[in-house]
Design a protein around this motif. Structure first.
Motif, PDB file in Angstrom:
ATOM      1  N   ASN A  85      21.367  43.902  45.754  1.00 12.25           N
ATOM      2  CA  ASN A  85      22.508  43.698  44.866  1.00 12.25           C
ATOM      3  C   ASN A  85      23.833  43.695  45.625  1.00 12.25           C
ATOM      4  O   ASN A  85      24.900  43.833  45.009  1.00 12.25           O
ATOM      5  CB  ASN A  85      22.538  44.790  43.790  1.00 12.25           C
ATOM      6  CG  ASN A  85      23.170  44.311  42.514  1.00 12.25           C
ATOM      7  OD1 ASN A  85      23.080  43.132  42.158  1.00 12.25           O
ATOM      8  ND2 ASN A  85      23.828  45.202  41.795  1.00 12.25           N
ATOM      9  N   VAL A 101      26.374  46.667  45.168  1.00 15.18           N
ATOM     10  CA  VAL A 101      27.055  46.768  43.876  1.00 15.18           C
ATOM     11  C   VAL A 101      26.153  47.555  42.942  1.00 15.18           C
ATOM     12  O   VAL A 101      24.957  47.261  42.824  1.00 15.18           O
ATOM     13  CB  VAL A 101      27.351  45.382  43.281  1.00 15.18           C
ATOM     14  CG1 VAL A 101      28.015  45.512  41.911  1.00 15.18           C
ATOM     15  CG2 VAL A 101      28.249  44.587  44.220  1.00 15.18           C
ATOM     16  N   CYS A 102      26.704  48.574  42.281  1.00  9.67           N
ATOM     17  CA  CYS A 102      25.912  49.402  41.375  1.00  9.67           C
ATOM     18  C   CYS A 102      25.424  48.562  40.213  1.00  9.67           C
ATOM     19  O   CYS A 102      26.223  47.906  39.524  1.00  9.67           O
ATOM     20  CB  CYS A 102      26.754  50.586  40.876  1.00  9.67           C
ATOM     21  SG  CYS A 102      25.881  51.652  39.694  1.00  9.67           S
ATOM     22  N   GLN A 103      24.108  48.569  39.969  1.00  9.45           N
ATOM     23  CA  GLN A 103      23.550  47.773  38.880  1.00  9.45           C
ATOM     24  C   GLN A 103      23.773  48.397  37.517  1.00  9.45           C
ATOM     25  O   GLN A 103      23.518  47.775  36.493  1.00  9.45           O
ATOM     26  CB  GLN A 103      22.057  47.527  39.083  1.00  9.45           C
ATOM     27  CG  GLN A 103      21.205  48.770  39.228  1.00  9.45           C
ATOM     28  CD  GLN A 103      20.937  49.117  40.675  1.00  9.45           C
ATOM     29  OE1 GLN A 103      21.826  49.009  41.523  1.00  9.45           O
ATOM     30  NE2 GLN A 103      19.709  49.522  40.968  1.00  9.45           N
ATOM     31  N   CYS A 162      26.958  50.308  36.616  1.00  6.47           N
ATOM     32  CA  CYS A 162      28.362  50.214  36.200  1.00  6.47           C
ATOM     33  C   CYS A 162      29.107  49.074  36.860  1.00  6.47           C
ATOM     34  O   CYS A 162      30.264  48.812  36.513  1.00  6.47           O
ATOM     35  CB  CYS A 162      29.089  51.534  36.476  1.00  6.47           C
ATOM     36  SG  CYS A 162      29.242  51.942  38.243  1.00  6.47           S
ATOM     37  N   GLY A 163      28.482  48.392  37.831  1.00  2.86           N
ATOM     38  CA  GLY A 163      29.142  47.278  38.499  1.00  2.86           C
ATOM     39  C   GLY A 163      30.158  47.674  39.551  1.00  2.86           C
ATOM     40  O   GLY A 163      30.961  46.840  39.974  1.00  2.86           O
ATOM     41  N   HIS A 201      31.803  48.139  42.991  1.00  2.66           N
ATOM     42  CA  HIS A 201      31.643  47.460  44.266  1.00  2.66           C
ATOM     43  C   HIS A 201      31.883  48.434  45.410  1.00  2.66           C
ATOM     44  O   HIS A 201      33.012  48.879  45.633  1.00  2.66           O
ATOM     45  CB  HIS A 201      32.626  46.291  44.362  1.00  2.66           C
ATOM     46  CG  HIS A 201      32.226  45.099  43.543  1.00  2.66           C
ATOM     47  ND1 HIS A 201      31.951  45.190  42.198  1.00  2.66           N
ATOM     48  CD2 HIS A 201      32.051  43.792  43.878  1.00  2.66           C
ATOM     49  CE1 HIS A 201      31.630  43.986  41.736  1.00  2.66           C
ATOM     50  NE2 HIS A 201      31.675  43.134  42.734  1.00  2.66           N
ATOM     51  N   LYS A 224      35.970  42.750  42.183  1.00  2.62           N
ATOM     52  CA  LYS A 224      36.246  43.590  41.023  1.00  2.62           C
ATOM     53  C   LYS A 224      36.588  45.012  41.446  1.00  2.62           C
ATOM     54  O   LYS A 224      35.919  45.604  42.285  1.00  2.62           O
ATOM     55  CB  LYS A 224      35.037  43.609  40.081  1.00  2.62           C
ATOM     56  CG  LYS A 224      34.849  42.326  39.290  1.00  2.62           C
ATOM     57  CD  LYS A 224      33.783  42.496  38.229  1.00  2.62           C
ATOM     58  CE  LYS A 224      33.718  41.273  37.328  1.00  2.62           C
ATOM     59  NZ  LYS A 224      32.723  41.442  36.245  1.00  2.62           N
ATOM     60  N   HIS A 260      32.858  38.751  40.765  1.00  2.83           N
ATOM     61  CA  HIS A 260      31.783  39.672  41.150  1.00  2.83           C
ATOM     62  C   HIS A 260      31.282  39.270  42.528  1.00  2.83           C
ATOM     63  O   HIS A 260      31.344  38.095  42.911  1.00  2.83           O
ATOM     64  CB  HIS A 260      30.659  39.610  40.121  1.00  2.83           C
ATOM     65  CG  HIS A 260      29.664  40.711  40.235  1.00  2.83           C
ATOM     66  ND1 HIS A 260      28.676  40.720  41.202  1.00  2.83           N
ATOM     67  CD2 HIS A 260      29.493  41.848  39.513  1.00  2.83           C
ATOM     68  CE1 HIS A 260      27.934  41.809  41.059  1.00  2.83           C
ATOM     69  NE2 HIS A 260      28.411  42.508  40.054  1.00  2.83           N
TER      70      HIS A 260
END
Length: 337
Positions: free
Chosen positions: A44, A47-49, A51-52, A54, A223, A264
């Motif tokens: 990913n 990037v945290c899957q 909360c998103g 970065h 982001k 993103h």
């Protein structure tokens, strides 16, 4: 007894022995504090899957994620003076450099690579925040100049990915001199008619923001990236007011016209492919100039032929642009501005 001692007892101990688990298998998200498996995090792009958020990305992985098929050629950067001021605070500056070089495996805070993005030649300079906070010293200035010269020589766009806390204090005024030097490097690219794209990542602050990071033709921000010159606490103590929520974040800056788009990380490469494809398309005015030149030669009695550059440029125009020029203009009605 030998059978029990040599065979049975080791088997029993192996069943109940505490197994050592590597420390790097799981990572904690700094935002939502979720536990992330390292393979999922790598896939990913850090990037945290959940909360998103970065996280910071290693410059080598950054380059691999931007170039076609992850293939690129590293550019050797010129060596610079290691400790021009013989600086020392709690440690010698040379010792700090050696520690950072051992930790990251690179000579300084910038990595330059050349390759293809969407089929177009491109030069990318990415910062490593893990190397003394990505601070800008003489070596970083030399790296950006090298990247700019290479972009001009290759007729390729220059993409810079800053992640820095600003100028390197251990080099004093020499680090501040890199601000005009990097500005000159940007002007070299622009004078050659080539695109200069900046991908703002977390964090982009200090002298980096005050120089080349905000001079791009297009500014793309990840982001939630922190982008600014001085820190929020310094600004609040200076103006004696509470800053709005999300101040100095990429979304806030886009709303106020400082950033062109916020993307993103997984969408960064497709965005760069589209952007480079549009900016590297031959200009229509150049095609018209070639056609006018051909018409002038025909008037002088020479055979009128379409220049090869004009033919290629016309064929390279996007389909949407050709359709837009082929459709008649809509009539102007009363009340239209």
């Amino acid at each position: 007894m030998n059978w029990l001692t040599n065979y049975v007892r080791p088997k029993i101990r192996a069943l109940y022995a505490r197994k050592e688990v590597p420390d790097n298998l799981w990572h904690k998200c700094p935002s939502c504090e979720s536990m992330l498996f390292h393979r999922d995090l790598e896939e990913n792009l850090h990037v945290c899957q959940h909360c998103g958020f970065h996280m910071r990305l290693d410059p080598i992985k950054r380059l691999e994620s931007m170039f076609d098929d992850g293939a690129y050629e590293g550019v050797e950067l010129p060596k610079s003076v290691a400790d021009p001021l013989k600086f020392r605070d709690q440690k010698r500056y040379t010792d700090r450099l050696k520690e950072a070089q051992t930790k990251t495996g690179r000579t300084d805070a910038i990595v330059v690579g050349e390759g293809r993005i969407g089929g177009h030649a491109a030069v990318v300079a990415a910062f490593d925040f893990g190397f003394m906070g990505g601070s800008m010293g003489i070596a970083v200035g030399e790296g950006l100049l090298t990247a700019a010269r290479l972009a001009v020589a290759k007729n390729a766009p220059l993409i810079v990915v800053p992640a820095s806390g600003g100028a390197r204090m251990q080099e004093g005024i020499l680090s501040l001199m890199q601000m005009p030097r990097t500005t000159i490097a940007v002007e070299m690219v622009k004078e050659a008619g080539l695109p200069y794209i900046v991908v703002l990542t977390d964090p982009t602050t200090g002298g980096v923001t005050a120089s080349f990071a905000m001079l791009g033709d297009i500014h793309i921000a990840e982001k939630g990236a922190q982008i600014g010159f001085a820190g929020a606490r310094v600004i609040e103590s200076t103006i004696r007011e509470t800053l709005p929520e999300g101040f100095q974040r990429s979304e806030y800056l886009m709303e106020h016209g400082m950033v062109d788009m916020v993307v993103h990380r997984r969408d960064l490469r497709p965005t760069l492919v589209r952007t480079i494809g549009l900016l590297m398309t031959p200009r229509i005015d150049a095609v018209v100039e070639d056609i006018d030149l051909t018409a002038a030669e025909a008037a002088d009695g020479e055979p009128a032929q379409m220049p090869q550059s004009a033919t290629q440029a016309t064929a390279a125009q996007p389909v949407a642009t050709q359709q837009a020029f082929s459709q008649p203009a809509a009539p102007i009605q009363a009340g239209d501005d």
